[in-house]
Design a protein around this motif. Structure first.
Motif, PDB file in Angstrom:
ATOM      1  N   ALA A 181      59.525  34.989  39.484  1.00 15.42           N
ATOM      2  CA  ALA A 181      60.010  36.347  39.732  1.00 15.42           C
ATOM      3  C   ALA A 181      61.495  36.325  40.109  1.00 15.42           C
ATOM      4  O   ALA A 181      62.274  37.175  39.643  1.00 15.42           O
ATOM      5  N   VAL A 182      61.894  35.377  40.950  1.00 16.45           N
ATOM      6  CA  VAL A 182      63.311  35.256  41.305  1.00 16.45           C
ATOM      7  C   VAL A 182      64.126  34.859  40.071  1.00 16.45           C
ATOM      8  O   VAL A 182      65.222  35.387  39.846  1.00 16.45           O
ATOM      9  N   ARG A 183      63.591  33.955  39.269  1.00 17.89           N
ATOM     10  CA  ARG A 183      64.290  33.540  38.047  1.00 17.89           C
ATOM     11  C   ARG A 183      64.526  34.750  37.137  1.00 17.89           C
ATOM     12  O   ARG A 183      65.624  34.923  36.587  1.00 17.89           O
ATOM     13  N   ALA A 184      63.498  35.588  36.990  1.00 21.13           N
ATOM     14  CA  ALA A 184      63.642  36.781  36.151  1.00 21.13           C
ATOM     15  C   ALA A 184      64.739  37.690  36.685  1.00 21.13           C
ATOM     16  O   ALA A 184      65.569  38.203  35.921  1.00 21.13           O
ATOM     17  N   HIS A 185      64.757  37.892  37.998  1.00 19.74           N
ATOM     18  CA  HIS A 185      65.774  38.741  38.625  1.00 19.74           C
ATOM     19  C   HIS A 185      67.181  38.180  38.390  1.00 19.74           C
ATOM     20  O   HIS A 185      68.112  38.919  38.047  1.00 19.74           O
ATOM     21  N   LEU A 186      67.323  36.870  38.547  1.00 21.69           N
ATOM     22  CA  LEU A 186      68.643  36.251  38.368  1.00 21.69           C
ATOM     23  C   LEU A 186      69.083  36.279  36.903  1.00 21.69           C
ATOM     24  O   LEU A 186      70.267  36.490  36.602  1.00 21.69           O
ATOM     25  N   LEU A 187      68.139  36.061  35.989  1.00 21.02           N
ATOM     26  CA  LEU A 187      68.469  36.140  34.566  1.00 21.02           C
ATOM     27  C   LEU A 187      68.911  37.553  34.188  1.00 21.02           C
ATOM     28  O   LEU A 187      69.840  37.734  33.390  1.00 21.02           O
ATOM     29  N   GLU A 188      68.240  38.546  34.791  1.00 25.21           N
ATOM     30  CA  GLU A 188      68.633  39.934  34.533  1.00 25.21           C
ATOM     31  C   GLU A 188      70.043  40.193  35.050  1.00 25.21           C
ATOM     32  O   GLU A 188      70.864  40.825  34.368  1.00 25.21           O
ATOM     33  N   LYS A 189      70.351  39.686  36.245  1.00 25.97           N
ATOM     34  CA  LYS A 189      71.704  39.848  36.799  1.00 25.97           C
ATOM     35  C   LYS A 189      72.744  39.135  35.921  1.00 25.97           C
ATOM     36  O   LYS A 189      73.883  39.593  35.804  1.00 25.97           O
ATOM     37  N   ALA A 190      72.341  38.014  35.314  1.00 29.30           N
ATOM     38  CA  ALA A 190      73.263  37.251  34.477  1.00 29.30           C
ATOM     39  C   ALA A 190      73.407  37.850  33.083  1.00 29.30           C
ATOM     40  O   ALA A 190      74.240  37.376  32.290  1.00 29.30           O
ATOM     41  N   GLY A 191      72.584  38.845  32.752  1.00 30.13           N
ATOM     42  CA  GLY A 191      72.685  39.494  31.456  1.00 30.13           C
ATOM     43  C   GLY A 191      71.820  38.892  30.361  1.00 30.13           C
ATOM     44  O   GLY A 191      71.873  39.345  29.216  1.00 30.13           O
ATOM     45  N   ASP A 192      70.982  37.898  30.690  1.00 29.64           N
ATOM     46  CA  ASP A 192      70.093  37.288  29.699  1.00 29.64           C
ATOM     47  C   ASP A 192      68.771  38.060  29.726  1.00 29.64           C
ATOM     48  O   ASP A 192      67.774  37.629  30.308  1.00 29.64           O
ATOM     49  N   LEU A 193      68.740  39.209  29.088  1.00 30.33           N
ATOM     50  CA  LEU A 193      67.615  40.129  29.226  1.00 30.33           C
ATOM     51  C   LEU A 193      66.353  39.623  28.537  1.00 30.33           C
ATOM     52  O   LEU A 193      65.241  39.847  29.024  1.00 30.33           O
ATOM     53  N   ALA A 194      66.488  38.930  27.432  1.00 29.05           N
ATOM     54  CA  ALA A 194      65.304  38.403  26.748  1.00 29.05           C
ATOM     55  C   ALA A 194      64.601  37.350  27.604  1.00 29.05           C
ATOM     56  O   ALA A 194      63.368  37.357  27.747  1.00 29.05           O
ATOM     57  N   ALA A 195      65.365  36.450  28.194  1.00 27.00           N
ATOM     58  CA  ALA A 195      64.767  35.426  29.065  1.00 27.00           C
ATOM     59  C   ALA A 195      64.194  36.057  30.331  1.00 27.00           C
ATOM     60  O   ALA A 195      63.138  35.636  30.822  1.00 27.00           O
ATOM     61  N   ALA A 196      64.877  37.089  30.849  1.00 36.31           N
ATOM     62  CA  ALA A 196      64.375  37.793  32.029  1.00 36.31           C
ATOM     63  C   ALA A 196      63.053  38.471  31.725  1.00 36.31           C
ATOM     64  O   ALA A 196      62.109  38.431  32.532  1.00 36.31           O
ATOM     65  N   HIS A 197      62.952  39.095  30.567  1.00 34.73           N
ATOM     66  CA  HIS A 197      61.712  39.751  30.139  1.00 34.73           C
ATOM     67  C   HIS A 197      60.553  38.755  30.129  1.00 34.73           C
ATOM     68  O   HIS A 197      59.464  39.014  30.668  1.00 34.73           O
TER      69      HIS A 197
END
Length: 397
Positions: free
Chosen positions: A353-369
């Motif tokens: 869940a934290v990884r998803a949040h950080l990926l979203e902040k970094a702009g990697d939306l596909a990986a965050a999804h």
């Protein structure tokens, strides 16, 4: 169904009555059975007859009679009757002292953590076996077995109803605080089930920790634990929407936080840090205070929080401390630095869940999804699962 006021009264007196009996007769298991029968008698009689002028002494007398009946049925009947064949005096019993002794007894090192939690909720919290089972989301028979085994282990260990010597007290208090914190956390963020909160558990944890702090006010970690609970539980009114959906800290309406609890918690931890050796609960309370004192999420002093987590990691390292420090690191140094450290952790649901949040902040939306969906599959908490899947849906290509 008992009225809430009567139920609260019985729950308040239960540990005091049990303490009086164990102090007088010994044998924790037998006394606990006698107290349960007295509580049942009160639940049946008081709604019709009215609450006695001295409810605690009424319960002590009834429980003592039952304990005497039990003694009379044993082999050494006459000898024991001579020793205990009279009712206890109606003098008040010290609630705080007995509750502390009971806490220490319920958290005896011979018991497993699960048994310590169940026995504490039963003997000190005054919850019934059914209430504990509902709160912990386990079968009632399982709770009953844990309590029965715990009482048997206490008997086998030869534990007595006395405060341990000063040299042992500090070690035993560590277990007490751990159990109270486990109870609080399970109530604040239920590990499974449809509800985000189990208020009966958080309220009981706060009540018992208040007693612990009142009995040993000079202990900095007791004060730190109470402050941590107050500062954390203060956010509960804003943690869920009307439909039960989880609201993350950054999105919460801070106007509905319990500001009286925040003021009490801040004052308590401020005074404690100034006088007592620093411990893990004090540091966690200090972190909670920084969050609660920020007027908005954007105004949070993340550099201070990161420093506090680094101190906590040095003092009491653990998986959740590591994960929370990484979250603070992301706020101070950016998501890339945090993701590099996160990659070293085992991918359980909170890490994902934290990884998803950080990926979203970094702009990697596909990986965050993908990470949000992976985290949702691993959690047993329905509100958390709904939040994670909603975040994934918002990022769906």
């Amino acid at each position: 169904m008992l009225k809430p006021a009567l139920e609260d009264l019985l729950r308040e007196h239960a540990p005091q009555v049990l303490g009086a009996l164990v102090r007088r007769y010994g044998d924790f298991a037998a006394c606990e059975d006698a107290v349960q029968e007295a509580l049942l008698a009160a639940a049946q009689q008081w709604p019709g007859d009215g609450v006695p002028a001295q409810p605690r002494n009424w319960l002590i007398r009834v429980a003592s009679r039952r304990r005497i009946e039990m003694l009379r049925s044993e082999d050494a009947r006459r000898r024991r009757e001579d020793a205990v064949g009279h009712e206890p005096p109606a003098a008040p019993v010290s609630a705080v002292d007995d509750s502390l002794t009971l806490l220490l007894l319920c958290c005896h090192p011979a018991l497993t953590t699960a048994s310590q939690v169940a026995l504490t909720l039963r003997a000190v919290g005054g919850l019934t076996t059914a209430e504990i089972a509902r709160a912990l989301l386990v079968p009632e028979a399982t709770v009953g077995q844990r309590i029965s085994r715990a009482k048997q282990r206490i008997r086998e260990a030869g534990a007595t109803f006395t405060l341990p010597p000063a040299g042992e007290l500090a070690v035993r208090l560590v277990a007490v605080r751990e159990v109270l914190y486990l109870i609080f956390n399970e109530g604040y963020t239920a590990s499974s089930g449809a509800r985000l909160h189990r208020v009966e558990l958080t309220a009981e944890a706060v009540r018992l920790t208040r007693q612990l702090h009142a009995r040993l006010p000079a202990d900095g970690e007791n004060a730190g634990l109470l402050a941590l609970m107050l500062l954390t539980d203060a956010r509960r009114p804003a943690r869920a929407r009307a439909d039960g959906a989880l609201v993350p800290l950054a999105e919460q309406d801070r106007a509905v936080w319990d500001h009286a609890a925040i003021a009490e918690g801040v004052a308590l931890i401020t005074a404690t840090l100034a006088r007592a050796p620093i411990g893990p609960y004090q540091l966690q309370a200090a972190i909670a205070a920084v969050h609660d004192e920020a007027a908005s999420a954007a105004e949070t002093d993340w550099p201070q929080i990161l420093r506090l987590y680094e101190m906590l990691a040095a003092l009491a390292p653990g998986p959740m401390v590591t994960l929370n420090r990484i979250v603070a690191l992301a706020e101070v140094r950016g998501p890339a630095a945090a993701l590099a450290e996160l990659a070293q952790l085992e991918p359980q649901h909170r890490v994902l869940a934290v990884r998803a949040h950080l990926l979203e902040k970094a702009g990697d939306l596909a990986a965050a999804h993908a990470a949000y969906l992976a985290a949702a599959r691993l959690t047993l908490s329905v509100p958390e699962q709904r939040y994670l899947t909603s975040r994934a849906a918002a990022l769906a290509p």
